[in-house]
Design a protein around this motif. Structure first.
Motif, PDB file in Angstrom:
ATOM      1  N   PHE A 164      44.786  38.705  32.016  1.00 21.06           N
ATOM      2  CA  PHE A 164      45.015  40.171  31.591  1.00 21.06           C
ATOM      3  C   PHE A 164      43.961  40.601  30.544  1.00 21.06           C
ATOM      4  N   THR A 165      43.881  39.653  29.574  1.00 20.59           N
ATOM      5  CA  THR A 165      43.023  39.961  28.572  1.00 20.59           C
ATOM      6  C   THR A 165      41.500  39.907  28.845  1.00 20.59           C
ATOM      7  N   VAL A 166      41.240  39.067  29.615  1.00 23.52           N
ATOM      8  CA  VAL A 166      39.684  38.958  30.061  1.00 23.52           C
ATOM      9  C   VAL A 166      39.225  39.688  31.135  1.00 23.52           C
ATOM     10  N   VAL A 167      40.143  40.177  31.977  1.00 27.79           N
ATOM     11  CA  VAL A 167      39.656  41.000  33.235  1.00 27.79           C
ATOM     12  C   VAL A 167      40.082  42.523  32.990  1.00 27.79           C
ATOM     13  N   TYR A 168      41.408  42.554  32.355  1.00 31.82           N
ATOM     14  CA  TYR A 168      41.746  44.037  32.463  1.00 31.82           C
ATOM     15  C   TYR A 168      41.543  44.719  30.775  1.00 31.82           C
ATOM     16  N   LEU A 169      41.860  43.953  29.780  1.00 30.32           N
ATOM     17  CA  LEU A 169      41.797  44.686  28.435  1.00 30.32           C
ATOM     18  C   LEU A 169      40.562  44.932  27.876  1.00 30.32           C
ATOM     19  N   VAL A 170      39.641  43.701  28.056  1.00 30.23           N
ATOM     20  CA  VAL A 170      38.479  43.840  27.526  1.00 30.23           C
ATOM     21  C   VAL A 170      37.381  44.915  28.132  1.00 30.23           C
ATOM     22  N   GLU A 171      37.695  45.340  29.326  1.00 34.06           N
ATOM     23  CA  GLU A 171      37.188  46.574  29.982  1.00 34.06           C
ATOM     24  C   GLU A 171      37.284  47.600  29.146  1.00 34.06           C
ATOM     25  N   GLY A 193      29.076  49.345  43.295  1.00 31.11           N
ATOM     26  CA  GLY A 193      30.572  49.551  42.898  1.00 31.11           C
ATOM     27  C   GLY A 193      31.562  49.105  44.078  1.00 31.11           C
ATOM     28  N   PRO A 194      32.793  49.330  43.892  1.00 30.55           N
ATOM     29  CA  PRO A 194      33.396  49.916  42.597  1.00 30.55           C
ATOM     30  C   PRO A 194      33.433  48.770  41.393  1.00 30.55           C
ATOM     31  N   TYR A 195      33.092  49.405  40.308  1.00 31.01           N
ATOM     32  CA  TYR A 195      33.123  48.478  39.047  1.00 31.01           C
ATOM     33  C   TYR A 195      34.505  48.405  38.421  1.00 31.01           C
ATOM     34  N   PRO A 196      34.743  47.542  37.491  1.00 29.20           N
ATOM     35  CA  PRO A 196      35.966  47.449  36.979  1.00 29.20           C
ATOM     36  C   PRO A 196      36.661  48.445  36.384  1.00 29.20           C
ATOM     37  N   ALA A 197      35.682  49.006  35.620  1.00 22.81           N
ATOM     38  CA  ALA A 197      36.292  50.204  34.794  1.00 22.81           C
ATOM     39  C   ALA A 197      36.851  51.407  35.437  1.00 22.81           C
ATOM     40  N   GLU A 198      36.131  51.413  36.708  1.00 23.04           N
ATOM     41  CA  GLU A 198      36.626  52.672  37.606  1.00 23.04           C
ATOM     42  C   GLU A 198      37.857  52.466  37.974  1.00 23.04           C
ATOM     43  N   ILE A 199      38.211  51.356  38.401  1.00 21.24           N
ATOM     44  CA  ILE A 199      39.441  51.101  39.364  1.00 21.24           C
ATOM     45  C   ILE A 199      40.730  50.343  38.796  1.00 21.24           C
ATOM     46  N   LEU A 200      40.687  49.596  37.660  1.00 21.28           N
ATOM     47  CA  LEU A 200      41.683  48.881  36.804  1.00 21.28           C
ATOM     48  C   LEU A 200      42.505  49.650  36.409  1.00 21.28           C
ATOM     49  N   ALA A 205      37.455  27.186  35.354  1.00 21.15           N
ATOM     50  CA  ALA A 205      36.145  27.468  36.041  1.00 21.15           C
ATOM     51  C   ALA A 205      36.261  28.915  36.761  1.00 21.15           C
ATOM     52  N   LEU A 206      37.602  29.279  37.157  1.00 21.46           N
ATOM     53  CA  LEU A 206      37.401  30.580  38.020  1.00 21.46           C
ATOM     54  C   LEU A 206      37.266  31.868  37.044  1.00 21.46           C
ATOM     55  N   ILE A 207      37.817  31.566  35.925  1.00 18.76           N
ATOM     56  CA  ILE A 207      37.643  32.479  34.635  1.00 18.76           C
ATOM     57  C   ILE A 207      36.115  32.622  34.307  1.00 18.76           C
ATOM     58  N   ALA A 208      35.518  31.291  34.063  1.00 19.42           N
ATOM     59  CA  ALA A 208      34.036  31.197  33.853  1.00 19.42           C
ATOM     60  C   ALA A 208      33.302  31.864  34.773  1.00 19.42           C
ATOM     61  N   SER A 209      33.496  31.782  36.136  1.00 16.75           N
ATOM     62  CA  SER A 209      32.808  32.355  37.202  1.00 16.75           C
ATOM     63  C   SER A 209      33.111  34.014  37.010  1.00 16.75           C
ATOM     64  N   TYR A 210      34.225  34.498  36.750  1.00 21.95           N
ATOM     65  CA  TYR A 210      34.405  35.964  36.746  1.00 21.95           C
ATOM     66  C   TYR A 210      33.628  36.302  35.389  1.00 21.95           C
ATOM     67  N   VAL A 211      33.532  35.558  34.241  1.00 19.28           N
ATOM     68  CA  VAL A 211      33.208  36.044  32.938  1.00 19.28           C
ATOM     69  C   VAL A 211      31.452  36.101  33.321  1.00 19.28           C
TER      70      VAL A 211
END
Lengths: 625, 202
Positions: B193-200, B55-62, B40-46
């Motif tokens: 790590f995959t869904v939040v960080y790498l996919v970006e 901002g800040p948007y993910p690609a800017e700060i991860l 449910a948490l990952i779904a909320s994120y996606v």
């Protein structure tokens, strides 16, 4: 009954294991699944009466047009708390009462796998019920409907503490339900008597197992939704904050992913009960046992694939609506299979119309009516016409009263002799049945008409001349008949629990293992673990051929240690108390919440190091002496 | 592990339908539920990905290199967890203590990285209240951090307990169950790590 010697080992917690055998302390510290079952029933029935009282006020307010018995604000609180109470504090704990009392007896076990965790589930449930209901006296109860749609529940539109109570109350109840689910999954998987394979389990145990898996998989969705809503309200996050891009539909998805399995959590226990009662009172085995089992499993599985039918009118689009309409109609198939199997069980049987049987037969009829209106609502164009109208109210009450509640009443009349050792008087029981049956139908059948001619649900009053007047009046009159049935039921139980005829071990000529032991069952349940060679084991023991079934595994030899009984404990109650403080803290003061959390952690550690405890009972030597 | 070992010496032999200890079934049931919590948490994120209005948007700060290191540390803790359980089953108590301490240490290092990351993000303007990315990111990774913390506390308790009272066969089951939890928390991190960080940065 003389208790065996106290186990020698010393517990390592802060408090010693309590040993009170009777009186209030014994109930507060009990870990006996039978006592916990009774506690669940008493507490659940108490909340059920509160929820019923709320419904009574709602119906009185709606009896005539343009009435002002309660103001709109309080009316909102009433229907919100009525729905929340009946779902989470009425039907669920009443079902839990049956799980607790019956599952160990039916599978031939001496308790659940985790007796202390079981007690913790009960006290936590009670804490949740107290939190929710205390909101009436602490600035107003929740008032946004039982599904608490965001953003209506954010601080802008619901500034009071009512919604906070709703959030933390449901969270606490979720903890209770999840712990109970884990416990019963372990119990049913691991504690079946020798020879009781899965396909020899009584149907009620099967449906319990399905329900626990539904709880396990469905409750997390609402837990996360509630956490997000709580963060929105208390921290200022954006999950459902439209201004910052939050989506209201997100809440609906998360809620109904939980919400639809939840209705199967409410109905499947009743289906299990009916599947036990019908064979017994027809003197026939359940028709098509494996098909009924797999239908129940299939219903549970499909319960996760239909949630968006609660959202047909939110604009999901024709593809999504068509898909969810199809999955929803698919559920009608296993449900229909079950109904036909129940009817086929009756066919050619020697039917006895005792009170449990009457409630079960009424279950079939009324659940079928509710099921058919359910299929109607599964058609998106029909749903678009009648959604948020009294037609939906009629539907849900036919499946929840005619279905769940009548099933639970059937079970209550069936197993009361086993629980208390006294019979319920048949003549009064039939009066109760006919009053409730007539009352429920008089109340809710007219609501179909009200919905179809356009009366919306959740309105505090209505103008005259819209064609609503007569049906509303009839509906309200029906509540009095239903209430008379419930009051007579309470009177009957209070009378017969002391004065009722003594019950034999097996008063109904039953089929399952709980009828093979005395009524009420001794604290250790089975002096010797039963050996199971067939479905309806007891029936074959009494009436069947001498040798049947097969493949009985080696039973471990019973040692002369006697039966090990789990020790009582303070920690389930105290941990639940810590959670209660934590929950009030989340509403009022984070310092208090921290205090509650510390209390919970201390209790969990003390619980873990409390030691095995317990004592041994020697039923055989006691009988001889 | 056989049935007797699962229940230790304190309880009498009781009938069970499977060879799986009750407590292990309980943990598996909990993990089944935990999958849905994180689901449910990952779904909320996606669902809210790319919907932040400011901002800040993910690609800017991860910071991928930094989080890659902390991810590696967490994965290695799972390896130590396996070694710790193996040592305890072999009755090699010193190694069991060493490896368990290692798991706790690596878990704590991971948490240290997370605290550092949260602080850095906060300084760059990401907050729970600021935008949808902040709300969903902190709730998701924060919940995972709480899981890791509970795991470290649990394993520390088992480690300290091994000094306070004699080690019995039941302790191997306790450690195995804690290990199930630990491995699960690791696996969830791989998904996060995959869904939040790498996919970006695909």
């Amino acid at each position: 009954m003389a208790l065996g010697k106290q186990a020698a080992e010393q517990p390592g917690g802060l408090l010693t294991r309590p040993t009170a055998a009777r009186g209030i302390w014994s109930w507060l510290t009990t870990v006996d699944h039978k006592r916990i079952g009774i506690l669940y029933f008493v507490a659940g029935f108490f909340f059920f009466l509160i929820g019923g009282l709320e419904a009574l006020v709602i119906r009185l307010q709606l009896a005539r047009p343009n009435q002002a018995l309660v103001d709109p604000d309080f009316y909102n609180q009433l229907f919100t708390m009525h729905g929340t109470t009946m779902v989470f504090l009425g039907i669920m704990p009443l079902s839990a009462a049956f799980f607790n009392f019956l599952v160990p007896l039916m599978i031939g076990a001496r308790d659940v796998a985790f007796p202390r965790l079981n007690a913790f589930s009960f006290w936590t449930f009670l804490a949740g019920g107290i939190i929710l209901n205390s909101s009436f006296f602490l600035g107003g109860a929740p008032d946004a409907g039982w599904f608490g749609y965001a953003p209506m529940t954010n601080t802008q539109f619901s500034p009071g503490t009512g919604i906070d109570f709703w959030i933390v109350g449901l969270q606490i109840l979720g903890v209770a339900s999840l712990m109970a689910a884990f416990n019963f999954i372990a119990t049913i998987i691991n504690m079946r008597a020798p020879g009781m394979t899965l396909m020899r389990m009584p149907l009620f145990v099967w449906m319990t197992l399905v329900v626990q898996f539904l709880v396990m998989l469905a409750f997390p969705a609402i837990t996360i939704a509630l956490i997000e809503l709580l963060f929105d309200r208390q921290v200022g996050t954006n999950f459902f904050n439209v201004v910052n891009g939050g989506l209201p539909i997100m809440w609906q998805h998360l809620f109904w992913i939980f919400g639809h399995p939840e209705v199967y959590i409410l109905i499947l226990p009743a289906m299990g009960i009916v599947s036990e009662v019908l064979p017994t009172f027809s003197r026939k085995p359940l028709f098509g046992y494996p098909v009924v089992v797999f239908s129940g499993v299939f219903i549970g599985f499909m319960g996760f694939a239909v949630w968006s039918h609660h959202m047909f009118t939110t604009g999901l689009g024709p593809v999504a609506n068509a898909a969810f309409a199809l999955t929803t109609m698919t559920i009608a198939i296993p449900t229909g299979v079950k109904i036909f199997n129940w009817l086929a069980t009756l066919w050619g049987g020697q039917i006895r119309f005792s009170t449990p049987m009457l409630f079960s037969l009424a279950f079939i009829a009324m659940f079928t009516i509710g099921g058919i209106s359910g299929v109607m609502l599964a058609v998106p164009p029909v749903d678009a016409q009648v959604q948020d109208s009294y037609f939906v109210v009629a539907h849900i009450h036919y499946v929840l009263i005619g279905g769940s509640l009548f099933g639970l009443f059937s079970g209550f009349y069936y197993w009361f002799p086993k629980v208390t050792g006294h019979m319920l008087d048949e003549r009064t029981g039939k009066w109760v049945f006919w009053l409730m049956f007539a009352g429920a139908n008089i109340t809710f059948f007219p609501q179909h008409f009200l919905g179809l001619i356009g009366m919306p649900r959740r309105i505090q009053t209505y103008a005259t001349g819209l064609g609503f007047d007569l049906w509303n009046l009839i509906s309200t009159l029906g509540v009095f008949v239903l209430s008379a049935g419930i009051l007579l039921f309470i009177y009957q139980v209070l009378r017969d629990i002391r004065l009722g005829e003594r019950a034999a071990a097996d008063p109904w000529d039953g089929r399952t293992l709980e009828w093979s032991i005395p009524s009420p069952p001794p604290v250790y349940n089975f002096a010797e673990l039963p050996e199971v060679r067939d479905r309806d084991q007891l029936w074959y023991q009494k009436h069947g051929p001498k040798h049947h079934g097969g493949g009985l595994p080696e039973k471990p030899a019973e040692t002369d240690q006697g039966i090990h009984m789990p020790g009582q404990s303070w920690y389930p109650l105290m941990t639940a108390l810590g959670l209660l403080i934590f929950a009030y803290g989340l509403v009022y003061n984070l310092l208090l919440a921290g205090l509650g959390l510390v209390a919970v952690i201390i209790c969990i550690y003390s619980w873990a190091f409390e030691g095995v405890g317990g004592y041994h009972i020697h039923p055989k030597t006691e009988e001889q002496s | 592990m056989n049935h007797t070992a699962a229940h230790g010496v304190a309880e009498p032999l009781e009938h069970r339908s499977t060879n799986i200890p009750d407590r292990k079934i309980l943990m598996w049931a909990f993990l089944g539920s935990d999958v849905m919590f994180f689901g449910a948490l990952i779904a909320s994120y996606v669902v809210y990905k790319g919907r932040s209005l400011t901002g800040p948007y993910p690609a800017e700060i991860l910071d991928i290199p930094l989080t890659t290191i902390s991810t590696f540390v967490l994965l290695m803790s799972s390896f130590l967890m396996v070694l710790a359980l193996h040592a305890l089953r072999e009755n090699d108590i010193p190694r069991f203590r060493l490896w368990t301490f290692g798991v706790c240490l690596f878990g704590a290092i991971f948490l240290g990285f997370q605290v550092y990351e949260f602080r850095a993000f906060f300084q760059e303007g990401l907050s729970l209240q600021g935008n949808l990315f902040g709300s969903t990111f902190f709730l998701l990774t924060g919940t995972h951090g709480v899981h890791v913390s509970i795991g470290v506390l649990w394993l520390m308790s088992l480690l300290i307990g091994s000094y306070l009272r004699p080690i019995i066969r039941k302790d191997a089951l306790n450690l195995e169950i804690a290990g199930l939890y630990w491995h699960f928390v690791d696996i969830v991190w791989i998904v996060i790590f995959t869904v939040v960080y790498l996919v970006e940065f695909v």
